[in-house]
Design an enzyme around this catalytic site. Structure first.
Site, PDB file in Angstrom:
ATOM      1  N   SER A 107      27.362  89.918 -35.596  1.00 15.17           N
ATOM      2  CA  SER A 107      28.743  89.751 -36.179  1.00 15.17           C
ATOM      3  C   SER A 107      29.111  91.171 -37.055  1.00 15.17           C
ATOM      4  O   SER A 107      28.164  91.547 -38.019  1.00 15.17           O
ATOM      5  CB  SER A 107      29.122  88.487 -37.146  1.00 15.17           C
ATOM      6  OG  SER A 107      29.713  88.549 -37.998  1.00 15.17           O
ATOM      7  N   LYS A 108      29.826  91.320 -36.965  1.00 13.66           N
ATOM      8  CA  LYS A 108      30.489  91.941 -37.964  1.00 13.66           C
ATOM      9  C   LYS A 108      30.416  91.982 -39.013  1.00 13.66           C
ATOM     10  O   LYS A 108      30.088  92.878 -40.116  1.00 13.66           O
ATOM     11  CB  LYS A 108      32.289  92.774 -38.467  1.00 13.66           C
ATOM     12  CG  LYS A 108      33.223  91.591 -37.991  1.00 13.66           C
ATOM     13  CD  LYS A 108      34.539  91.706 -37.953  1.00 13.66           C
ATOM     14  CE  LYS A 108      35.837  90.962 -37.450  1.00 13.66           C
ATOM     15  NZ  LYS A 108      35.749  89.673 -36.529  1.00 13.66           N
ATOM     16  N   ARG A 109      30.337  90.700 -39.826  1.00 15.19           N
ATOM     17  CA  ARG A 109      30.102  89.917 -41.302  1.00 15.19           C
ATOM     18  C   ARG A 109      28.418  90.737 -41.487  1.00 15.19           C
ATOM     19  O   ARG A 109      27.914  90.844 -42.289  1.00 15.19           O
ATOM     20  CB  ARG A 109      29.749  88.723 -41.117  1.00 15.19           C
ATOM     21  CG  ARG A 109      31.516  88.896 -41.679  1.00 15.19           C
ATOM     22  CD  ARG A 109      30.942  86.926 -41.689  1.00 15.19           C
ATOM     23  NE  ARG A 109      31.454  86.263 -40.447  1.00 15.19           N
ATOM     24  CZ  ARG A 109      30.664  85.201 -39.894  1.00 15.19           C
ATOM     25  NH1 ARG A 109      30.000  84.716 -40.554  1.00 15.19           N
ATOM     26  NH2 ARG A 109      31.175  84.572 -38.646  1.00 15.19           N
TER      27      ARG A 109
END
Ligand code: GLU
Length: 477
Positions: free
Chosen positions: A249-251
């Site tokens: 994920s972008k996280r």
């Protein structure tokens, strides 16, 4: 068979996550494989998430990735507008139609009331309070200008079921379906409503998207039913994982297309890699052009379980693409990285490029591969130790001393002449040329591993610098 129409419906968030790009790719491949159309729709109804310039990121990414849309905001195919905020009135009209059919209703509950609805398990769920308002009361409050949303009126009994082309049969008890908001208080639709209206009006035949929408799909089907519309076919894609438990994920950073481009990945390598991340063609082939992907793509090859993103594999594949680039093309990508290195402006990038094209997997490796040229300090005699060539510090000293006058006298400083010179030195020393090549390479560079041999290094350094280094190397032995 009806004409296949798929769509990619990104929200303009400012970056393109690898997972989103894969969704776009599969939608494109499936449409093209079936001589269908691929539609780009911008889902920008969440104004809080809107990022300036984000639509350009979407356009540019798809263009770089060679994913060509047949219809979209800039290519009207008769189903526009293709930007959801420009379709506001359309959604409102259909929401009102649902209200007339009793499949939706106005809700005036304020935040306080909604916050108080937490049940014993801690789940907030709307209690259909406003469904029971009288027609008069609703009209009065609307006339008064009270804030409202429009909610979907879910059945409370029975099951809603559908067949997903990847996940198979999905069945959800209606008691679990909340009366979700269709139109927000700002007059814009939620994703939950807009996706249904648009997929229907744009005549989308196959909805391909991430599996996070799988459990909401029964709600969407109830909307289709309320309108009396045919359901599209659904293809929910299994997630891409960072490891066994975490979704990519972008996280976690580094999963954005642009970041990979910055690091020196080629768009075609990224596309090739992500095509295989969740879809397997038959056979052993690993490198595919876009046309080959289109030809081979099939829903039956889509993975039914999640897949783990393997950065090493993508890097390897990128290296394979780099090797095949025409040299000019390779240099176009490579030059910015030479410019970022410590040898910026010195030495011949073209000559180094020739050595590096087969030795790097991503362009950002260039600085680390050439920075050694910018440094030259005392060489440890042990570095010369080499069993194969019967080489050590003492032997090296003799080789270097014998070599010096040969290089001093060499004026035609070309690779051919340098080779000849080294062979002449080996001849004179009555030793193997490998010994001379190796000793000189270390003397010229001061490092054990270099992208090229002594001849290439001397050629790149030039006569003057080579002689300075050679003399120093002798001094240090
Ligand atoms: N706008 C949604 C997203 O970006 C699209 C989901 C869909 O493809 O329906 O996740």
């Amino acid at each position: 068979m009806e004409k296949v129409r798929t769509r990619f419906a990104p929200s303009p968030t400012g970056f393109m996550h690898i997972g989103n790009l894969r969704t776009a790719l599969y939608g494109y491949l499936f449409a093209k494989k079936n001589n269908g159309q691929f539609i780009l729709r911008i889902e920008d109804t969440d104004l809080e998430r809107y990022v300036e310039g984000a639509i350009d990121v979407i356009y540019n990414t798809l263009k770089e990735a060679n994913i060509v849309w047949d219809e979209g905001p800039d290519k009207d195919g008769g189903f526009g507008p293709y930007v959801q905020t420009e379709r506001k009135d359309i959604y409102l009209k259909y929401a009102k139609e649902l209200i007339d059919k009793k499949a939706a209703y106005y809700c005036f509950c304020d935040k306080e009331r909604l916050d108080s609805l937490t049940n014993e398990t801690g789940i907030k769920r709307y209690d259909k309070h406003c469904l029971h308002l009288s027609k008069e009361e609703v009209e009065e409050r609307l006339a008064r200008g009270d804030k409202y949303v429009i909610r979907q009126n879910m059945p409370t009994e029975g099951y809603t079921e559908f067949d997903d082309m990847v996940y198979g049969h999905v069945s959800v008890p209606n008691s679990e379906l909340e009366d979700q908001i269709l139109i927000k208080s700002d007059g814009l639709p939620t994703y939950n409503f807009a996706n249904v209206i648009d997929d229907h009006l744009m005549q989308i035949t196959h909805v391909m998207r991430g599996n996070e929408y799988l459990s909401s799909t029964p709600k969407y089907n109830l909307l289709y039913d309320a309108f009396g519309w045919e359901h599209p076919k659904y293809i929910h894609l299994t997630p891409i994982m960072k490891d066994a438990t975490r979704k990519l994920s972008k996280r976690y950073g580094d999963a954005n297309f642009d970041d990979f481009i910055q690091k020196g990945y080629l768009p075609q390598a990224i596309i090739n890699y992500i095509a295989l991340l969740g879809w397997s063609p038959k056979g052993e082939q690993e490198k595919f052009t876009m046309d080959e992907l289109i030809e081979k793509f099939s829903i039956s090859g889509l993975s039914h379980s999640s897949c783990i993103f393997d950065p090493d594999k993508m890097k390897w594949l990128n290296g394979e693409y780099i090797k095949e680039l025409p040299f000019d093309e390779f240099m176009k990508h490579a030059i910015p990285f030479f410019e970022q290195s410590e040898i910026k402006g010195k030495y011949d990038y073209q000559k180094l490029g020739k050595l590096l094209q087969t030795r790097i997997e991503i362009f950002s490796e260039i600085p680390e591969k050439v920075n050694f040229l910018a440094h030259f300090s005392k060489i440890d005699p042990e570095l010369y130790n080499n069993k194969k060539f019967k080489l050590n510090g003492t032997v090296a000293k003799g080789v270097l001393e014998t070599s010096l006058p040969y290089f001093e006298q060499l004026n035609d400083w070309t690779e051919d002449k340098l080779h000849e010179t080294i062979l002449a030195i080996a001849n004179k020393l009555e030793t193997k040329s490998g010994q001379v090549y190796t000793a000189l390479r270390i003397a010229f560079t001061g490092v054990a591993v270099t992208p090229g041999g002594s001849v290439e290094m001397a050629d790149i350094l030039g006569k003057e610098e080579t002689l300075i280094r050679l003399k120093k190397a002798i001094e240090w032995l």
